[in-house]
Design a protein around this motif. Structure first.
Motif, PDB file in Angstrom:
ATOM      1  N   GLY A   9      -0.654  37.339 -16.360  1.00 47.67           N
ATOM      2  CA  GLY A   9      -2.014  37.848 -16.174  1.00 47.67           C
ATOM      3  C   GLY A   9      -2.321  39.037 -17.069  1.00 47.67           C
ATOM      4  N   MET A  10      -1.640  39.155 -18.196  1.00 46.62           N
ATOM      5  CA  MET A  10      -1.850  40.287 -19.092  1.00 46.62           C
ATOM      6  C   MET A  10      -2.845  39.968 -20.201  1.00 46.62           C
ATOM      7  N   VAL A  11      -3.232  38.691 -20.311  1.00 50.03           N
ATOM      8  CA  VAL A  11      -4.208  38.289 -21.336  1.00 50.03           C
ATOM      9  C   VAL A  11      -5.536  37.936 -20.676  1.00 50.03           C
ATOM     10  N   LEU A  12      -5.480  37.039 -19.716  1.00 48.40           N
ATOM     11  CA  LEU A  12      -6.680  36.635 -18.961  1.00 48.40           C
ATOM     12  C   LEU A  12      -6.671  37.337 -17.604  1.00 48.40           C
ATOM     13  N   GLN A  13      -7.796  37.287 -16.922  1.00 54.87           N
ATOM     14  CA  GLN A  13      -7.907  37.970 -15.623  1.00 54.87           C
ATOM     15  C   GLN A  13      -7.262  37.169 -14.494  1.00 54.87           C
ATOM     16  N   ARG A  14      -6.608  36.096 -14.839  1.00 51.28           N
ATOM     17  CA  ARG A  14      -5.850  35.330 -13.859  1.00 51.28           C
ATOM     18  C   ARG A  14      -4.537  34.890 -14.520  1.00 51.28           C
ATOM     19  N   ARG A  15      -3.548  34.691 -13.681  1.00 50.68           N
ATOM     20  CA  ARG A  15      -2.277  34.225 -14.196  1.00 50.68           C
ATOM     21  C   ARG A  15      -2.335  32.713 -14.435  1.00 50.68           C
ATOM     22  N   LEU A  16      -1.861  32.288 -15.583  1.00 49.82           N
ATOM     23  CA  LEU A  16      -1.806  30.861 -15.864  1.00 49.82           C
ATOM     24  C   LEU A  16      -0.450  30.312 -15.444  1.00 49.82           C
ATOM     25  N   PRO A  17      -0.419  29.170 -14.762  1.00 52.89           N
ATOM     26  CA  PRO A  17       0.859  28.514 -14.507  1.00 52.89           C
ATOM     27  C   PRO A  17       1.547  28.186 -15.841  1.00 52.89           C
ATOM     28  N   ARG A  18       2.831  28.078 -15.774  1.00 56.48           N
ATOM     29  CA  ARG A  18       3.598  27.869 -17.009  1.00 56.48           C
ATOM     30  C   ARG A  18       3.106  26.657 -17.796  1.00 56.48           C
ATOM     31  N   ASP A  19       2.921  25.525 -17.119  1.00 54.06           N
ATOM     32  CA  ASP A  19       2.480  24.316 -17.817  1.00 54.06           C
ATOM     33  C   ASP A  19       1.099  24.499 -18.433  1.00 54.06           C
ATOM     34  N   ASP A  20       0.219  25.214 -17.729  1.00 54.58           N
ATOM     35  CA  ASP A  20      -1.122  25.453 -18.272  1.00 54.58           C
ATOM     36  C   ASP A  20      -1.055  26.363 -19.490  1.00 54.58           C
ATOM     37  N   ALA A  21      -0.124  27.342 -19.462  1.00 53.73           N
ATOM     38  CA  ALA A  21       0.033  28.232 -20.618  1.00 53.73           C
ATOM     39  C   ALA A  21       0.495  27.439 -21.832  1.00 53.73           C
ATOM     40  N   LEU A  22       1.394  26.489 -21.617  1.00 53.83           N
ATOM     41  CA  LEU A  22       1.869  25.664 -22.738  1.00 53.83           C
ATOM     42  C   LEU A  22       0.741  24.789 -23.282  1.00 53.83           C
ATOM     43  N   LYS A  23      -0.065  24.240 -22.381  1.00 53.66           N
ATOM     44  CA  LYS A  23      -1.209  23.421 -22.823  1.00 53.66           C
ATOM     45  C   LYS A  23      -2.188  24.250 -23.643  1.00 53.66           C
ATOM     46  N   LEU A  24      -2.408  25.498 -23.212  1.00 55.48           N
ATOM     47  CA  LEU A  24      -3.335  26.357 -23.940  1.00 55.48           C
ATOM     48  C   LEU A  24      -2.799  26.698 -25.336  1.00 55.48           C
ATOM     49  N   LEU A  25      -1.499  26.978 -25.440  1.00 55.45           N
ATOM     50  CA  LEU A  25      -0.900  27.249 -26.758  1.00 55.45           C
ATOM     51  C   LEU A  25      -1.095  26.054 -27.684  1.00 55.45           C
ATOM     52  N   ARG A  26      -0.800  24.882 -27.162  1.00 55.44           N
ATOM     53  CA  ARG A  26      -0.922  23.671 -27.980  1.00 55.44           C
ATOM     54  C   ARG A  26      -2.372  23.447 -28.400  1.00 55.44           C
ATOM     55  N   LYS A  27      -3.315  23.740 -27.494  1.00 52.83           N
ATOM     56  CA  LYS A  27      -4.733  23.574 -27.799  1.00 52.83           C
ATOM     57  C   LYS A  27      -5.182  24.525 -28.908  1.00 52.83           C
ATOM     58  N   LEU A  28      -4.591  25.725 -28.918  1.00 55.60           N
ATOM     59  CA  LEU A  28      -5.002  26.740 -29.899  1.00 55.60           C
ATOM     60  C   LEU A  28      -4.219  26.669 -31.211  1.00 55.60           C
ATOM     61  N   GLY A  29      -3.290  25.714 -31.291  1.00 57.07           N
ATOM     62  CA  GLY A  29      -2.566  25.523 -32.541  1.00 57.07           C
ATOM     63  C   GLY A  29      -3.513  25.128 -33.655  1.00 57.07           C
TER      64      GLY A  29
END
Length: 446
Positions: A332-352
Motif C-alpha cells: 500500500g505504498m504506491v496506491l491507497q490500497r494494498r494490491l494482492p500479490r497476483d494483482d500486483a504481478l498483473k499490473l506489472l505485466r500490463k505496464l510493461g
C-alpha cells in the motif's frame, strides 16, 4: 737456419722451407723474401720437427724426396701434432705411391712441381695462408659465438630465475591486494547491512521492504546469471534504495505516493537523488548510487529524476524499479490500497512497455510466478508447484482455496504423501487444477 724477419714488431706469417739441397733453399728464400713472411729453413725432416717444437709455424714447404724422413712422412707428423699448419709439397718425380701417401697421411694443401714458377709459387703460398687465416677467423668467430651463446644461456637462466622470483613477488602482492579488496568489499557489505537495519528502525514494520526487494534481486541475478559486479551493486542498491527517505516526516513515510500533495510529491521525487548523494563519496558504491538514482525512471521517459527513456536507463535501475514497485504495491505504498500479490504481478505485466522494460518485466513476472522469492520464509525458498510435483515435508505459505472459495488447506500446513494423493483425487473429481505455494524442506532449500 735463416730468420729473415727478425726484429719486426708486427707478427708475420711464419713459413718453414725444408729441403736437403742448399741451392733449393736459397732459391726459395730469394723467391719469397719480399713477400713479408718470417722465413725459416731446415735441411731435413728431423730438423724441421725440432724447429716446430719451439717455433710457431704457419706453413711448411717441403721437398718430397729427402734422405731419412721423406716429405710424406714429415707431413704425417705435422698433421698429427700441428694440424693447423698448411703444407705444400715440392716434387720433381711422378711417384704415385708417395703422392697418395702424402695426401692420405699429410693432408697436403697443394703440390708444386720442380722447377717451379716463382709467381705461381708466391700465389700458391699467399692463397694457402689466406685460407689458413680465414679458417682461423672462422674458428675464432665460432668459438666466440659459442662463448656468447653460453653467456646468453647463463644470462637467460638468470633472467628466468629473476622473472620467476619477481612473478612470485607480484603474485604475493596481487594476493595481498585481492585480500585487501575482499576485506574492503566485506566492510562495505557490513556497513550496508548496518545502514539497512537503521533504515528499518526508522520505518514502520509494514513499510520495511528492503529484505523482500533484496530476495527478489538475488533470485533474479542467480536465475539469469548476472555478472558478479552487477549482482553486488544490485544487492547493495536493494538494501539502501530508500536511504533518501530518512529525512521524511512520519506522515510522509506513511502516505501512499498516489495520495501525495504537490509539495509532498516534489519531496518524494527527490529521495533517489538524496540517496545517491549520500553514497557518492564511497568509491565502491558508485554503481550502486547510480542504480538508486535512476530506479524511478520509466521506459516511456515519464519517470524521474532525469526523465531517461528506454535503454538510457541503467539495466540495474530498471530491475530494481520493478522489484521495488512489486513489493510496495502489496504494502500500500504506491496506491491507497494494498494490491494482492497476483494483482500486483498483473499490473506489472500490463505496464510493461510503458513504465517498465517489456522484456525485463516479463522475465521478472515469470520469476515471481515460478519461484516466488518474495514469499520466502526464514531464508527458505518458496516455489509455485502443481499437485503432481509436490513432495512430503513441503509447507504451504499461502492458503489454498477451491474454485468456489472454500478453504481447502491453510497456510503453514505441512504436506504428507496421503494429503498430496487426496488433493490429486479431489482435482480429478472436480475436474480442476490447483497450484500451491510451498516452502521447500530444509534439506532441499537452496
Amino acid at each position: 737456419m735463416i730468420d729473415a724477419s727478425k726484429g719486426m714488431d708486427v707478427p708475420l706469417p711464419s713459413v718453414l722451407l725444408v729441403d736437403d739441397e742448399p741451392n733449393i733453399l736459397g732459391a726459395l728464400n730469394r723467391t719469397l723474401r719480399r713477400e713479408g713472411y718470417r722465413l725459416l729453413t731446415a735441411s731435413d725432416g728431423n730438423q724441421a720437427l725440432a724447429l716446430m717444437q719451439n717455433e710457431p709455424i704457419d706453413l711448411v714447404v717441403s721437398d718430397e724426396r729427402m734422405p731419412g724422413m721423406d716429405g710424406a712422412e714429415l707431413f704425417g707428423h705435422i698433421q698429427q701434432h700441428w694440424p693447423d699448419c698448411r703444407r705444400l709439397m715440392l716434387t720433381g718425380h711422378a711417384d704415385l705411391s708417395s703422392t697418395i701417401r702424402a695426401i692420405n697421411e699429410g693432408h697436403v694443401y697443394r703440390y708444386i712441381a720442380k722447377p717451379w714458377n716463382d709467381d705461381e709459387l708466391r700465389l700458391t703460398i699467399r692463397q694457402a695462408l689466406d685460407h689458413q687465416q680465414a679458417e682461423r677467423e672462422r674458428r675464432r668467430l665460432e668459438a666466440l659465438t659459442q662463448e656468447q651463446n653460453r653467456e646468453l644461456t647463463s644470462l637467460n637462466a638468470y633472467l628466468e630465475e629473476r622473472v620467476r622470483a619477481r612473478t612470485g613477488e607480484l603474485q604475493q602482492l596481487a594476493d595481498m591486494l585481492e585480500l585487501a579488496q575482499s576485506e574492503l568489499k566485506h566492510s562495505y557489505v557490513t556497513a550496508t547491512q548496518v545502514f539497512s537495519t537503521l533504515i528499518n528502525q526508522r520505518l514502520p514494520s509494514q513499510l520495511q521492504t528492503n529484505t523482500q526487494v533484496r530476495d527478489l534481486i538475488k533470485a533474479f541475478a542467480q536465475t539469469h546469471q548476472c555478472d558478479d559486479e552487477l549482482t553486488h551493486s544490485l544487492l547493495m542498491a536493494a538494501s539502501l534504495y530508500n536511504l533518501g527517505k530518512m529525512t521524511w516526516s512520519d506522515r510522509l513515510l506513511a502516505t501512499p505516493s498516489d495520495a501525495l500533495t504537490n509539495v509532498d510529491r516534489e519531496t518524494y521525487r527527490c529521495y533517489p537523488v538524496t540517496g545517491e548523494g549520500l553514497l557518492m563519496s564511497l568509491d565502491h558504491l558508485e554503481e550502486t548510487a547510480r542504480i538508486i538514482r535512476h530506479h524511478h525512471e520509466r521506459w516511456n521517459g515519464s519517470g524521474y529524476p532525469d526523465r531517461l527513456k528506454g535503454e538510457q536507463i541503467p539495466y540495474g535501475a530498471r530491475l530494481l524499479g520493478l522489484a521495488v514497485d512489486f513489493i510496495e504495491l502489496q504494502r500500500g505504498m504506491v496506491l491507497q490500497r494494498r494490491l494482492p500479490r497476483d494483482d500486483a504481478l498483473k499490473l506489472l505485466r500490463k505496464l510493461g512497455g510503458r513504465i517498465y522494460d517489456p522484456e525485463l518485466c516479463e522475465a521478472f513476472v515469470t520469476l515471481c510466478i515460478e519461484q516466488a522469492p518474495d514469499l520466502g520464509v526464514d531464508g527458505k525458498v518458496v516455489k509455485s508447484l502443481d499437485t503432481r510435483h509436490l513432495e512430503p515435508g513441503m509447507v504451504l505459505v499461502r492458503d489454498l482455496h477451491s474454485e468456489s472459495g472454500m478453504l481447502l488447506l491453510h497456510e503453514g500446513k505441512q504436506l504428507t504423501r496421503d494429503l498430496i494423493e487426496r488433493l490429486i483425487r479431489f482435482e480429478e473429481t472436480e475436474d480442476t487444477h490447483y497450484v500451491l505455494w510451498v516452502k521447500l524442506p530444509d534439506d532441499d532449500a537452496e
